[in-house]
Design a protein around this motif. Structure first.
Motif, PDB file in Angstrom:
ATOM      1  N   ASN A  32      30.594 -96.191  -6.209  1.00 24.78           N
ATOM      2  CA  ASN A  32      30.173 -97.515  -6.640  1.00 24.78           C
ATOM      3  C   ASN A  32      29.803 -98.436  -5.476  1.00 24.78           C
ATOM      4  OD1 ASN A  32      32.237 -96.310  -8.598  1.00 24.78           O
ATOM      5  ND2 ASN A  32      31.261 -97.866  -9.857  1.00 24.78           N
ATOM      6  N   ILE A  33      30.706 -98.511  -4.514  1.00 24.83           N
ATOM      7  CA  ILE A  33      30.506 -99.438  -3.402  1.00 24.83           C
ATOM      8  C   ILE A  33      30.724 -98.701  -2.086  1.00 24.83           C
ATOM      9  CG2 ILE A  33      31.226-101.597  -2.320  1.00 24.83           C
ATOM     10  CD1 ILE A  33      32.448-102.416  -5.011  1.00 24.83           C
ATOM     11  N   MET A  34      29.766 -98.838  -1.195  1.00 22.83           N
ATOM     12  CA  MET A  34      29.926 -98.340   0.174  1.00 22.83           C
ATOM     13  C   MET A  34      29.891 -99.552   1.091  1.00 22.83           C
ATOM     14  SD  MET A  34      30.048 -94.942   0.075  1.00 22.83           S
ATOM     15  CE  MET A  34      29.791 -94.583   1.807  1.00 22.83           C
ATOM     16  N   GLY A  35      30.791 -99.562   2.069  1.00 23.13           N
ATOM     17  CA  GLY A  35      30.834-100.728   2.935  1.00 23.13           C
ATOM     18  C   GLY A  35      31.195-100.393   4.361  1.00 23.13           C
ATOM     19  N   TRP A  36      30.923-101.343   5.221  1.00 24.21           N
ATOM     20  CA  TRP A  36      31.338-101.280   6.626  1.00 24.21           C
ATOM     21  C   TRP A  36      32.297-102.427   6.883  1.00 24.21           C
ATOM     22  CZ3 TRP A  36      30.426 -97.531  10.115  1.00 24.21           C
ATOM     23  CH2 TRP A  36      29.406 -96.624   9.849  1.00 24.21           C
ATOM     24  N   TYR A  37      33.409-102.098   7.513  1.00 27.35           N
ATOM     25  CA  TYR A  37      34.410-103.075   7.921  1.00 27.35           C
ATOM     26  C   TYR A  37      34.574-102.975   9.431  1.00 27.35           C
ATOM     27  CZ  TYR A  37      35.927-103.608   3.037  1.00 27.35           C
ATOM     28  OH  TYR A  37      35.988-103.872   1.688  1.00 27.35           O
ATOM     29  N   ARG A  38      35.167-103.983  10.014  1.00 32.20           N
ATOM     30  CA  ARG A  38      35.466-103.918  11.449  1.00 32.20           C
ATOM     31  C   ARG A  38      36.820-104.559  11.733  1.00 32.20           C
ATOM     32  NH1 ARG A  38      30.832-108.087  13.803  1.00 32.20           N
ATOM     33  NH2 ARG A  38      31.789-110.048  13.054  1.00 32.20           N
ATOM     34  N   GLN A  39      37.399-104.102  12.826  1.00 29.96           N
ATOM     35  CA  GLN A  39      38.697-104.627  13.232  1.00 29.96           C
ATOM     36  C   GLN A  39      38.741-104.709  14.748  1.00 29.96           C
ATOM     37  OE1 GLN A  39      42.109-102.451  11.764  1.00 29.96           O
ATOM     38  NE2 GLN A  39      43.445-104.223  12.041  1.00 29.96           N
ATOM     39  N   GLN A  44      42.701-108.947  11.766  1.00 28.93           N
ATOM     40  CA  GLN A  44      42.722-108.155  10.543  1.00 28.93           C
ATOM     41  C   GLN A  44      41.378-107.471  10.347  1.00 28.93           C
ATOM     42  OE1 GLN A  44      43.865-110.849   7.349  1.00 28.93           O
ATOM     43  NE2 GLN A  44      46.027-110.381   7.651  1.00 28.93           N
ATOM     44  N   ARG A  45      41.393-106.400   9.596  1.00 29.38           N
ATOM     45  CA  ARG A  45      40.149-105.714   9.260  1.00 29.38           C
ATOM     46  C   ARG A  45      39.351-106.612   8.315  1.00 29.38           C
ATOM     47  NH1 ARG A  45      40.376 -99.358   7.928  1.00 29.38           N
ATOM     48  NH2 ARG A  45      41.501 -99.556   9.919  1.00 29.38           N
ATOM     49  N   GLU A  46      38.055-106.739   8.594  1.00 28.64           N
ATOM     50  CA  GLU A  46      37.219-107.628   7.801  1.00 28.64           C
ATOM     51  C   GLU A  46      35.968-106.913   7.317  1.00 28.64           C
ATOM     52  OE1 GLU A  46      35.806-110.940  10.101  1.00 28.64           O
ATOM     53  OE2 GLU A  46      34.788-109.682  11.572  1.00 28.64           O
ATOM     54  N   LEU A  47      35.475-107.355   6.166  1.00 29.70           N
ATOM     55  CA  LEU A  47      34.244-106.795   5.628  1.00 29.70           C
ATOM     56  C   LEU A  47      33.058-107.289   6.458  1.00 29.70           C
ATOM     57  CD1 LEU A  47      32.683-105.286   3.346  1.00 29.70           C
ATOM     58  CD2 LEU A  47      32.575-107.497   2.179  1.00 29.70           C
ATOM     59  N   ALA A  60      28.941-110.459   5.696  1.00 30.79           N
ATOM     60  CA  ALA A  60      29.749-111.531   6.261  1.00 30.79           C
ATOM     61  C   ALA A  60      28.813-112.579   6.836  1.00 30.79           C
ATOM     62  CB  ALA A  60      30.659-110.974   7.353  1.00 30.79           C
ATOM     63  N   ASP A  61      29.206-113.836   6.759  1.00 32.80           N
ATOM     64  CA  ASP A  61      28.359-114.910   7.269  1.00 32.80           C
ATOM     65  C   ASP A  61      28.018-114.698   8.743  1.00 32.80           C
ATOM     66  OD1 ASP A  61      29.895-117.614   5.334  1.00 32.80           O
ATOM     67  OD2 ASP A  61      28.306-116.193   4.830  1.00 32.80           O
ATOM     68  N   SER A  62      28.951-114.136   9.486  1.00 33.64           N
ATOM     69  CA  SER A  62      28.767-113.977  10.929  1.00 33.64           C
ATOM     70  C   SER A  62      27.693-112.966  11.296  1.00 33.64           C
ATOM     71  CB  SER A  62      30.094-113.578  11.587  1.00 33.64           C
ATOM     72  OG  SER A  62      30.566-112.361  11.037  1.00 33.64           O
ATOM     73  N   VAL A  63      27.285-112.119  10.344  1.00 32.54           N
ATOM     74  CA  VAL A  63      26.295-111.082  10.675  1.00 32.54           C
ATOM     75  C   VAL A  63      25.002-111.233   9.883  1.00 32.54           C
ATOM     76  CG1 VAL A  63      28.182-109.501  11.208  1.00 32.54           C
ATOM     77  CG2 VAL A  63      27.033-109.345   8.980  1.00 32.54           C
ATOM     78  N   GLU A  88      31.208-110.974  20.452  1.00 28.18           N
ATOM     79  CA  GLU A  88      32.191-111.096  19.367  1.00 28.18           C
ATOM     80  C   GLU A  88      32.040-110.038  18.278  1.00 28.18           C
ATOM     81  OE1 GLU A  88      30.192-113.510  20.596  1.00 28.18           O
ATOM     82  OE2 GLU A  88      29.529-114.889  19.011  1.00 28.18           O
ATOM     83  N   ASP A  89      30.990-109.225  18.359  1.00 24.87           N
ATOM     84  CA  ASP A  89      30.843-108.092  17.438  1.00 24.87           C
ATOM     85  C   ASP A  89      31.657-106.884  17.902  1.00 24.87           C
ATOM     86  OD1 ASP A  89      27.386-108.986  17.150  1.00 24.87           O
ATOM     87  OD2 ASP A  89      28.975-109.372  15.683  1.00 24.87           O
ATOM     88  N   THR A  90      32.238-106.972  19.081  1.00 20.87           N
ATOM     89  CA  THR A  90      33.038-105.873  19.607  1.00 20.87           C
ATOM     90  C   THR A  90      34.226-105.597  18.695  1.00 20.87           C
ATOM     91  OG1 THR A  90      32.406-106.301  21.904  1.00 20.87           O
ATOM     92  CG2 THR A  90      34.484-105.136  21.536  1.00 20.87           C
ATOM     93  N   ALA A  91      34.338-104.346  18.241  1.00 20.23           N
ATOM     94  CA  ALA A  91      35.399-103.961  17.308  1.00 20.23           C
ATOM     95  C   ALA A  91      35.282-102.477  17.007  1.00 20.23           C
ATOM     96  CB  ALA A  91      35.290-104.750  16.012  1.00 20.23           C
ATOM     97  N   SER A  92      36.285-101.970  16.316  1.00 17.33           N
ATOM     98  CA  SER A  92      36.160-100.646  15.710  1.00 17.33           C
ATOM     99  C   SER A  92      35.563-100.854  14.327  1.00 17.33           C
ATOM    100  CB  SER A  92      37.521 -99.968  15.597  1.00 17.33           C
ATOM    101  OG  SER A  92      38.033 -99.666  16.874  1.00 17.33           O
ATOM    102  N   TYR A  93      34.550-100.069  14.015  1.00 17.21           N
ATOM    103  CA  TYR A  93      33.834-100.199  12.743  1.00 17.21           C
ATOM    104  C   TYR A  93      34.198 -99.016  11.854  1.00 17.21           C
ATOM    105  CZ  TYR A  93      31.057-104.095  14.425  1.00 17.21           C
ATOM    106  OH  TYR A  93      30.655-105.338  14.889  1.00 17.21           O
TER     107      TYR A  93
END
Length: 115
Positions: A32-39, A44-47, A60-63, A88-93
């Motif tokens: 149903n839903i595929m997504g990318w999150y980052r932490q 916290q892990r965010e959508l 997300a508004d930031s992207v 600020e995009d640096t994270a594990s995705y």
């Protein structure tokens, strides 16, 4: 359950681009839903972005305006095109798959943006 394998992370300078890919072990036309999150460390892990079966997307508004999520049903792949990257995009995705029966996560891929 579904196995998800991410790829495409790396080190890039600010303003650069990366394309993340997530390959699923089952047909994503059944998910149903595929997504990318980052932490990021200490956060916290965010959508970041998500796409539903019908093709609708959310970001997300930031992207917004910089990232684009897409799904290729023929290749069972969901991609995240990331442009104009910022430190600020640096994270594990992480790739995520959701159905009424289960939710699954990939192992993650590291994105590091240098200033």
């Amino acid at each position: 359950q579904v196995q998800l394998v991410e790829s495409g992370g790396g080190l890039v300078q600010a303003g650069g681009s990366l394309r993340l890919s997530c390959v699923a072990s089952i047909k994503i036309s059944s998910i149903n839903i595929m997504g990318w999150y980052r932490q990021a460390p200490g956060n916290q892990r965010e959508l970041v972005a998500a796409i539903v079966l019908g093709g609708s997307t959310t970001y997300a508004d930031s992207v917004k305006g910089r990232f684009t999520i897409s799904r290729d049903n023929a290749k069972n792949t969901v991609n995240l095109q990331m442009n104009s990257l910022k430190p600020e995009d640096t994270a594990s995705y992480y790739c995520n798959a959701k159905t009424p029966a289960f939710g699954s996560w990939g192992q993650g891929t590291q994105v590091t943006v240098s200033s």
